[in-house]
Write a protein that holds these residues in place. Structure first.
Motif, PDB file in Angstrom:
ATOM      1  N   GLN A  78       0.871  -1.172   0.000  1.00 29.97           N
ATOM      2  CA  GLN A  78       0.000   0.000   0.000  1.00 29.97           C
ATOM      3  C   GLN A  78       0.912   1.228   0.000  1.00 29.97           C
ATOM      4  O   GLN A  78       1.453   1.604   1.031  1.00 29.97           O
ATOM      5  CB  GLN A  78      -0.887   0.017   1.241  1.00 29.97           C
ATOM      6  N   GLY A  79       1.102   1.827  -1.165  1.00 26.85           N
ATOM      7  CA  GLY A  79       2.063   2.914  -1.258  1.00 26.85           C
ATOM      8  C   GLY A  79       3.473   2.375  -1.047  1.00 26.85           C
ATOM      9  O   GLY A  79       3.956   1.537  -1.801  1.00 26.85           O
ATOM     10  N   GLU A  80       4.126   2.834   0.007  1.00 25.16           N
ATOM     11  CA  GLU A  80       5.458   2.338   0.331  1.00 25.16           C
ATOM     12  C   GLU A  80       5.429   1.346   1.486  1.00 25.16           C
ATOM     13  O   GLU A  80       6.475   0.868   1.919  1.00 25.16           O
ATOM     14  CB  GLU A  80       6.382   3.514   0.692  1.00 25.16           C
ATOM     15  N   TYR A  81       4.253   1.019   1.982  1.00 29.22           N
ATOM     16  CA  TYR A  81       4.134   0.125   3.136  1.00 29.22           C
ATOM     17  C   TYR A  81       3.821  -1.286   2.664  1.00 29.22           C
ATOM     18  O   TYR A  81       2.870  -1.508   1.906  1.00 29.22           O
ATOM     19  CB  TYR A  81       3.036   0.615   4.081  1.00 29.22           C
ATOM     20  N   ALA A  82       4.617  -2.251   3.118  1.00 30.09           N
ATOM     21  CA  ALA A  82       4.466  -3.641   2.693  1.00 30.09           C
ATOM     22  C   ALA A  82       4.137  -4.531   3.882  1.00 30.09           C
ATOM     23  O   ALA A  82       4.708  -4.385   4.966  1.00 30.09           O
ATOM     24  CB  ALA A  82       5.737  -4.130   2.011  1.00 30.09           C
TER      25      ALA A  82
END
Length: 598
Positions: A212-216
């Protein structure tokens, strides 16, 4: 991203069926197949109405009759002998070799055959032999304002990479496997999405990475004895999309998708997709006690203390304040981590003073954001948060002794900045999110889906802070968020609710080692913490439904219970309204783990 445009009971799948020849485990079988068919049936299995846009054989071959009965299959009629056929050899461990491919009817899959009267809902386009063909479909539905999703395949990544990247840029949800992700991004760790978009990377038996965006977030796989892995990826995709359309958090949707895909490979062709929906595995070390839930539920119905809080008071904005929404959105995303650790164990709760008054945990945090609102309100806006620097934020977090008592400051700063940047990228404000949520037929689910794309909220699959913000906005006198009678706020699983559920017996820890470490207040592994927290989530969800009490009322009751059943002293059972039905597991403690979730 427009969550209100995909939270529907319908899913539209562009892509259809095939008749396959499968070689595996020393045997050969003929089976129904096709990426569109597997995706459609997986979504239908989860309760979605599925319209499959694809050439439709006339007459329908016997192998496809069960699917035809379940799906709204629309497309140009063509002779069954022109159905695509794939001859596939499965080599074990997920390895596949395509021996022969006859595409045939894909020539009938074009925009010319898309009906004008499609139902509302999310649109998914299967991987196509010509990715530019897929892009044409994606552009068309994007121009109509639809939320869209697609997958890809290794041949496209190898030979049409720019077209694959264009499809990735167009869609809201993108599906690929680990090898394809490496071809697109270079390495798995470099995989990213824009704000408001989600990427699902399947990794075989290792599970799935959700970005999600830069969050994994990595979702663990499920180990099974593989028989026929045909359609496993499409099954994951259809299951996940079905739950996203229901309003599930992307990680929770993926957890079901992983289970469905694992079940898929134990049977031949799409056989598993005609069974009951999959059930995610629950950790056997922790159980919920349904009988105790009934006992507590019947008892608390008549307790006057079980009432919702209006979030009006000394450190909250005045009713009608133009800063109220920005205040609650920014302060609530920081509602976590109010304790300290020492020697691998819980040490003490966070208590600090502002203006000579000692405040604990969340009360302290509300006070810091109240100070920010009064002294520099522009910092609460998306632009203000996006530009926040460490020195400025620390100034507002300081206690009377000039210290910053709030834990993991770097994480707090990063969440604040990401929240602001995500809103800026999406072109939204808190007020606009509320407006769009209230205009939908599912205001709560739409609101929660929006938060799944904002830093500080999107990271938690159980949505503790999102649910807390929802009840704040529902229960404030302004009634910012419209309540709908058929929508229940999800459980707000924080420290106090976990401790209460363990002590009163709604949740039982049956594993002796885990129980003893809880009693010693030791730092747990993430999987252990998840086992407890997920069980508490299920218990509280059950308690809400059985008792008829709102989550807002239950949350206030258990939050107030921190005074009677605290962290650092013996519980005061005599003053507890539910003492008569409590299990009195007083030595148990909430999981100790450093997280930004709660």
């Amino acid at each position: 991203m427009k969550p209100s445009s995909f939270l529907h009971n319908s899913l539209i799948v562009i892509g259809g069926a095939s008749l396959d020849i499968l070689h595996f485990a020393g045997r050969t079988e003929r089976s129904a197949g096709g990426s569109g068919l597997y995706t459609s049936l997986a979504a239908h299995r989860m309760g979605r109405r599925v319209t499959m846009i694809a050439p439709r054989p006339s007459p329908v071959p016997p192998e496809l009759e069960l699917a035809d009965e379940r799906l709204d299959w629309r497309g140009v009629a063509f002779p069954p002998e022109e159905l695509p056929t794939f001859e596939i050899a499965h080599l074990g461990n997920g390895q596949t070799k395509y021996l022969n491919i006859w595409w045939r009817a894909e020539k009938y899959l074009s925009l010319d055959y898309v009906p004008d009267d499609l139902p509302e809902g999310l649109v998914y386009c299967i991987p196509m032999i010509d990715t530019q063909h897929q892009v044409e479909f994606l552009r068309h539905f994007k121009s109509l304002g639809r939320v869209i999703a697609c997958g890809t395949h290794q041949g496209a990544v190898n030979q049409q990479l720019e077209a694959v990247r264009e499809s990735l840029s167009l869609v809201d949800f993108f599906f690929c496997n680990e090898d394809e992700a490496r071809g697109i991004f270079g390495t798995l760790d470099r995989a990213r999405t824009a704000a408001g978009k989600t990427l699902f990377i399947t990794r075989g038996a290792q599970g799935v990475r959700v970005i999600q965006g830069e969050y994994a977030t990595d979702v663990a796989g499920v180990w099974v004895d593989e028989l026929d892995p045909t359609g496993a990826g499409d099954t994951f995709c259809g299951t996940t999309l079905a739950l996203l359309a229901e309003g599930a958090h992307p990680v929770m949707a993926a957890r079901y998708g992983v289970v469905a895909a694992a079940e898929m490979v134990t049977k031949i062709g799409p056989d598993a997709l005609f069974n009951a929906p999959p059930v995610t595995g629950q950790d056997a070390r922790v159980e919920i006690d349904l009988e105790q839930i009934k006992n507590i539920a019947s008892f608390i119905r008549g307790i006057s203390e079980v009432t919702a809080y209006d979030f009006v008071g000394e450190y909250f904005p005045e009713v009608g304040s133009p800063q109220a929404l920005d205040y609650f959105f920014t302060a609530t995303l920081q509602q976590f981590g109010f304790w300290s650790e020492q020697d691998g164990r819980y040490f003490e709760p966070m208590i600090a003073s502002i203006n000579g008054r000692k405040l604990k945990g969340s009360d302290y945090l509300w006070a810091t954001y109240y100070r920010m609102m009064n002294e520099q309100a522009d910092l609460l806006s998306p632009a203000g948060h996006a530009a926040l620097d460490a020195a400025t934020l620390e100034t507002f977090y300081r206690a009377d002794d000039a210290s910053n008592p709030l834990s993991v400051f770097d994480e707090r700063l990063k969440l604040a900045q990401t929240y602001g940047r995500d809103l800026q990228t999406l072109g939204l404000t808190p007020a606009e999110i509320i407006e769009r949520a209230n205009a939908s037929n599912k205001p709560l689910q739409t609101f929660l889906a929006f938060l799944d794309y904002l830093g500080g909220y999107k990271e938690d699959p159980l949505r503790k802070k999102s649910a807390l913000l929802a009840i704040i906005l529902q229960q404030r006198p302004e009634k910012f968020l419209r309540e709908s009678g058929d929508e229940l706020v999800p459980p707000i699983v924080d420290y106090h609710i976990q401790r209460s559920c363990l002590r009163i017996g709604l949740v039982k820890v049956v594993d002796r080692d885990l129980r003893e470490r809880l009693e010693r207040r030791e730092v747990l592994l993430p999987a252990e913490e998840w086992a407890i927290r997920e069980a508490v989530y299920r218990a509280m969800n059950e308690l809400q439904q059985v008792s008829g009490c709102s989550m807002g009322a239950l949350d206030k009751f258990f939050f107030d219970n921190r005074h009677r059943c605290p962290e650092m002293s013996e519980p005061d059972c005599a003053s507890c309204p539910i003492d008569a039905v409590c299990a009195h597991q007083k030595s148990l403690f909430q999981p100790v783990i450093r997280t930004t979730f709660y």
